[in-house]
Scaffold this motif. Sequence first.
Motif, PDB file in Angstrom:
ATOM      1  N   LEU A   1      48.456 100.495  40.635  1.00  0.00           N
ATOM      2  CA  LEU A   1      49.467 101.533  40.811  1.00  0.00           C
ATOM      3  C   LEU A   1      50.859 100.912  40.755  1.00  0.00           C
ATOM      4  CD1 LEU A   1      49.312 104.444  43.347  1.00  0.00           C
ATOM      5  CD2 LEU A   1      51.404 103.097  43.140  1.00  0.00           C
ATOM      6  N   GLY A   2      51.724 101.502  39.909  1.00  0.00           N
ATOM      7  CA  GLY A   2      53.054 100.930  39.723  1.00  0.00           C
ATOM      8  C   GLY A   2      54.159 101.957  39.808  1.00  0.00           C
ATOM      9  N   ASN A   3      55.277 101.618  39.161  1.00  0.00           N
ATOM     10  CA  ASN A   3      56.465 102.466  39.189  1.00  0.00           C
ATOM     11  C   ASN A   3      57.194 102.345  37.852  1.00  0.00           C
ATOM     12  OD1 ASN A   3      58.210 104.258  40.737  1.00  0.00           O
ATOM     13  ND2 ASN A   3      59.734 102.609  40.659  1.00  0.00           N
ATOM     14  N   THR A   4      56.470 102.584  36.765  1.00  0.00           N
ATOM     15  CA  THR A   4      57.036 102.445  35.427  1.00  0.00           C
ATOM     16  C   THR A   4      57.179 103.810  34.767  1.00  0.00           C
ATOM     17  OG1 THR A   4      54.821 102.128  34.455  1.00  0.00           O
ATOM     18  CG2 THR A   4      56.037 100.157  35.133  1.00  0.00           C
ATOM     19  N   GLY A   5      58.166 103.931  33.874  1.00  0.00           N
ATOM     20  CA  GLY A   5      58.392 105.184  33.173  1.00  0.00           C
ATOM     21  C   GLY A   5      59.261 106.134  33.973  1.00  0.00           C
ATOM     22  N   ASN A   6      58.993 107.430  33.830  1.00  0.00           N
ATOM     23  CA  ASN A   6      59.807 108.461  34.469  1.00  0.00           C
ATOM     24  C   ASN A   6      59.332 108.675  35.903  1.00  0.00           C
ATOM     25  OD1 ASN A   6      61.741 110.538  34.653  1.00  0.00           O
ATOM     26  ND2 ASN A   6      60.200 112.076  34.153  1.00  0.00           N
TER      27      ASN A   6
ATOM     28  N   ALA B   1      48.871 107.214  34.633  1.00  0.00           N
ATOM     29  CA  ALA B   1      50.239 106.868  34.250  1.00  0.00           C
ATOM     30  C   ALA B   1      51.006 106.145  35.355  1.00  0.00           C
ATOM     31  CB  ALA B   1      50.985 108.129  33.846  1.00  0.00           C
ATOM     32  N   HIS B   2      52.137 105.503  34.952  1.00  0.00           N
ATOM     33  CA  HIS B   2      53.078 104.761  35.797  1.00  0.00           C
ATOM     34  C   HIS B   2      52.448 103.484  36.358  1.00  0.00           C
ATOM     35  CE1 HIS B   2      55.433 108.296  35.269  1.00  0.00           C
ATOM     36  NE2 HIS B   2      54.692 109.045  36.075  1.00  0.00           N
ATOM     37  N   LEU B   3      51.596 102.840  35.556  1.00  0.00           N
ATOM     38  CA  LEU B   3      50.853 101.667  36.000  1.00  0.00           C
ATOM     39  C   LEU B   3      51.727 100.424  35.988  1.00  0.00           C
ATOM     40  CD1 LEU B   3      47.674 102.371  33.821  1.00  0.00           C
ATOM     41  CD2 LEU B   3      48.193 103.235  36.127  1.00  0.00           C
ATOM     42  N   GLN B   4      51.300  99.413  36.743  1.00  0.00           N
ATOM     43  CA  GLN B   4      52.017  98.145  36.731  1.00  0.00           C
ATOM     44  C   GLN B   4      51.913  97.480  35.351  1.00  0.00           C
ATOM     45  OE1 GLN B   4      51.224  95.373  39.870  1.00  0.00           O
ATOM     46  NE2 GLN B   4      51.699  96.819  41.509  1.00  0.00           N
ATOM     47  N   PRO B   5      52.891  96.676  34.983  1.00  0.00           N
ATOM     48  CA  PRO B   5      52.875  96.018  33.665  1.00  0.00           C
ATOM     49  C   PRO B   5      51.882  94.856  33.615  1.00  0.00           C
ATOM     50  CG  PRO B   5      54.829  95.374  34.897  1.00  0.00           C
ATOM     51  CD  PRO B   5      54.143  96.427  35.726  1.00  0.00           C
ATOM     52  N   ASP B   6      51.759  94.318  32.399  1.00  0.00           N
ATOM     53  CA  ASP B   6      51.040  93.064  32.130  1.00  0.00           C
ATOM     54  C   ASP B   6      49.524  93.187  32.163  1.00  0.00           C
ATOM     55  OD1 ASP B   6      53.530  91.823  31.885  1.00  0.00           O
ATOM     56  OD2 ASP B   6      53.589  91.346  34.029  1.00  0.00           O
ATOM     57  N   ASN B   7      48.998  94.422  32.226  1.00  0.00           N
ATOM     58  CA  ASN B   7      47.552  94.628  32.092  1.00  0.00           C
ATOM     59  C   ASN B   7      46.757  93.689  32.993  1.00  0.00           C
ATOM     60  OD1 ASN B   7      45.056  95.470  31.146  1.00  0.00           O
ATOM     61  ND2 ASN B   7      45.266  94.528  29.125  1.00  0.00           N
ATOM     62  N   PRO B   8      46.923  93.812  34.309  1.00  0.00           N
ATOM     63  CA  PRO B   8      46.300  92.837  35.215  1.00  0.00           C
ATOM     64  C   PRO B   8      44.775  92.831  35.170  1.00  0.00           C
ATOM     65  CG  PRO B   8      47.185  94.702  36.429  1.00  0.00           C
ATOM     66  CD  PRO B   8      47.684  94.839  35.039  1.00  0.00           C
ATOM     67  N   MET B   9      44.142  93.945  34.778  1.00  0.00           N
ATOM     68  CA  MET B   9      42.676  94.004  34.717  1.00  0.00           C
ATOM     69  C   MET B   9      42.138  93.586  33.346  1.00  0.00           C
ATOM     70  SD  MET B   9      42.237  94.828  37.780  1.00  0.00           S
ATOM     71  CE  MET B   9      42.758  95.798  39.184  1.00  0.00           C
ATOM     72  N   ARG B  10      43.055  93.278  32.417  1.00  0.00           N
ATOM     73  CA  ARG B  10      42.692  92.791  31.082  1.00  0.00           C
ATOM     74  C   ARG B  10      41.748  93.751  30.355  1.00  0.00           C
ATOM     75  NH1 ARG B  10      46.597  90.702  32.146  1.00  0.00           N
ATOM     76  NH2 ARG B  10      47.079  88.504  32.407  1.00  0.00           N
ATOM     77  N   VAL B  11      42.065  95.054  30.431  1.00  0.00           N
ATOM     78  CA  VAL B  11      41.284  96.031  29.690  1.00  0.00           C
ATOM     79  C   VAL B  11      41.788  96.086  28.247  1.00  0.00           C
ATOM     80  CG1 VAL B  11      40.692  97.395  31.712  1.00  0.00           C
ATOM     81  CG2 VAL B  11      42.827  97.879  30.480  1.00  0.00           C
ATOM     82  N   GLU B  12      40.972  96.650  27.353  1.00  0.00           N
ATOM     83  CA  GLU B  12      41.302  96.688  25.938  1.00  0.00           C
ATOM     84  C   GLU B  12      40.998  98.065  25.356  1.00  0.00           C
ATOM     85  OE1 GLU B  12      38.898  93.707  24.155  1.00  0.00           O
ATOM     86  OE2 GLU B  12      40.038  92.012  25.009  1.00  0.00           O
TER      87      GLU B  12
ATOM     88  N   ASP C   1      53.685  97.314  28.567  1.00  0.00           N
ATOM     89  CA  ASP C   1      54.849  96.474  28.295  1.00  0.00           C
ATOM     90  C   ASP C   1      56.133  96.925  28.978  1.00  0.00           C
ATOM     91  OD1 ASP C   1      54.898  98.785  26.671  1.00  0.00           O
ATOM     92  OD2 ASP C   1      56.229  97.809  25.231  1.00  0.00           O
ATOM     93  N   LEU C   2      56.101  98.012  29.747  1.00  0.00           N
ATOM     94  CA  LEU C   2      57.322  98.521  30.359  1.00  0.00           C
ATOM     95  C   LEU C   2      57.525  97.930  31.753  1.00  0.00           C
ATOM     96  CD1 LEU C   2      57.063 102.270  29.318  1.00  0.00           C
ATOM     97  CD2 LEU C   2      58.574 100.532  28.357  1.00  0.00           C
ATOM     98  N   PRO C   3      58.786  97.658  32.142  1.00  0.00           N
ATOM     99  CA  PRO C   3      59.054  97.030  33.447  1.00  0.00           C
ATOM    100  C   PRO C   3      59.011  98.050  34.578  1.00  0.00           C
ATOM    101  CG  PRO C   3      61.120  97.457  32.315  1.00  0.00           C
ATOM    102  CD  PRO C   3      60.028  97.851  31.353  1.00  0.00           C
ATOM    103  N   GLU C   4      58.890  97.546  35.800  1.00  0.00           N
ATOM    104  CA  GLU C   4      58.972  98.411  36.978  1.00  0.00           C
ATOM    105  C   GLU C   4      60.387  98.989  37.094  1.00  0.00           C
ATOM    106  OE1 GLU C   4      56.402  99.178  38.599  1.00  0.00           O
ATOM    107  OE2 GLU C   4      54.979  97.504  38.566  1.00  0.00           O
ATOM    108  N   GLN C   5      60.470 100.262  37.470  1.00  0.00           N
ATOM    109  CA  GLN C   5      61.755 100.889  37.754  1.00  0.00           C
ATOM    110  C   GLN C   5      62.156 100.607  39.206  1.00  0.00           C
ATOM    111  OE1 GLN C   5      63.526 102.289  35.513  1.00  0.00           O
ATOM    112  NE2 GLN C   5      62.153 103.046  33.915  1.00  0.00           N
ATOM    113  N   THR C   6      63.455 100.656  39.457  1.00  0.00           N
ATOM    114  CA  THR C   6      63.936 100.565  40.835  1.00  0.00           C
ATOM    115  C   THR C   6      63.686 101.893  41.519  1.00  0.00           C
ATOM    116  OG1 THR C   6      65.666  98.988  40.231  1.00  0.00           O
ATOM    117  CG2 THR C   6      65.936 100.163  42.319  1.00  0.00           C
ATOM    118  N   PRO C   7      62.930 101.928  42.606  1.00  0.00           N
ATOM    119  CA  PRO C   7      62.643 103.217  43.261  1.00  0.00           C
ATOM    120  C   PRO C   7      63.889 103.796  43.924  1.00  0.00           C
ATOM    121  CG  PRO C   7      61.770 101.403  44.554  1.00  0.00           C
ATOM    122  CD  PRO C   7      62.280 100.799  43.287  1.00  0.00           C
TER     123      PRO C   7
END
Length: 406
Positions: free
Chosen positions: A326-331, A301-312, A265-271
Amino acid sequence: MHRVPAAVVLAAAAVLVLVGCSAPESDPEATPTPPTPADVPEDDFTPVIARVLSVPRGVPTTDGRVHIAYELALSNVTSQTATIESIDVLDGSGSSLERLDGDAIVPWVAVSGAPEPGRVLGPGQGALVWLDVVVDSMAELPEVLAHDVTFGFEPGALPVISDEMTERLAVTEVDPAPPVVISPPLAGDGWLNGNSCCAVTPHRGAVNPIDGAYHAPERYAIDYVQLDADGAFVTGPVDELASYPYFGSDILAVGDGPIVSMRFDLPEQTPGANPTGLTLDEYGGNHIVQDLGDGVYAFYAHLQPDNPMRVEVGQELERGQAIALLGNTGNTDSPHLHFHLMDSPSPLGSNGIPFVYDAFELAGEITADDLFAHLSDGGPFTVSASESGKREDLYPLWLTVTDYPG
């Protein structure tokens, strides 16, 4: 007149309390055997006490050797100032496996509350020491490790505390278990290991005070960015996600086992800048914790939001299965995958477990000077391929560049 340290007073008080206790009933017909001098251990006064954070383990690495990475927690329990003069790590026979002297100790020590690196522990002050003991093979793994640490004390407190004392501290067994064998969490070429064991990198140095105790979950954690053919991981403005060609790469399950927790649920950070205002549970960004069995958990960690692979949560993952992007979320200040194994499902309140990848190609490595000189620009880095080639069942060390099968 020398001042008696508080620790001595406490020890004396403890003796008085013990003397005042009533003795247990004994068999009047039994004849007690008086202890011989050989039966009575000689006590050593240790003004600085120590312990290891967790039982050390060895891991074969890409330099062809076995590294035993662990941490030593020191506590100066006196009112004297203690300066660490040397640290000697010994095996069970008393042979030295690693020695640090003088200012060579400083990069491996963090003194609690100190604004600058150093090796001076004030009265009541503690420190963490990161150790990297190296042997040639798993067959040569020592059964035990001990630490002879020499301290200079100011002022001394004769006859109990001299100006310089060498203490035998934190004798510990070494876990002989082999590292966990997994497959890589990524596919493709040019993956740079930007933070990992066994130097004191930001991950190796991340020891967390969680639930009243120290934990080192990131002891073997790796941060991955992908280099292009020119040795760079940024191809445009550093503050734009589109400048990172590997952004959105598939993250792969490293083994079989269920998801025990996750967040998306966390958004991408600005790199290009470190984020601020994060709560403790936001540092890992969007993430997955997977149970690999036998008390081993994988953290992606730091994955893209919105659970694109629909894992549970509860879903059984299979080795090599794509589970996230691979994303840019969190620290994080640039897109990357943070990956580590740990001994509990808590990403922060656990201890890191060594692992090896079953098969990969070592493409080469870069130097620390090259990394620090060009990191803010995303490269390019010069990759030395002198030690390149296929590798099996090894852990990739800091600054290595690796290719993983698709």
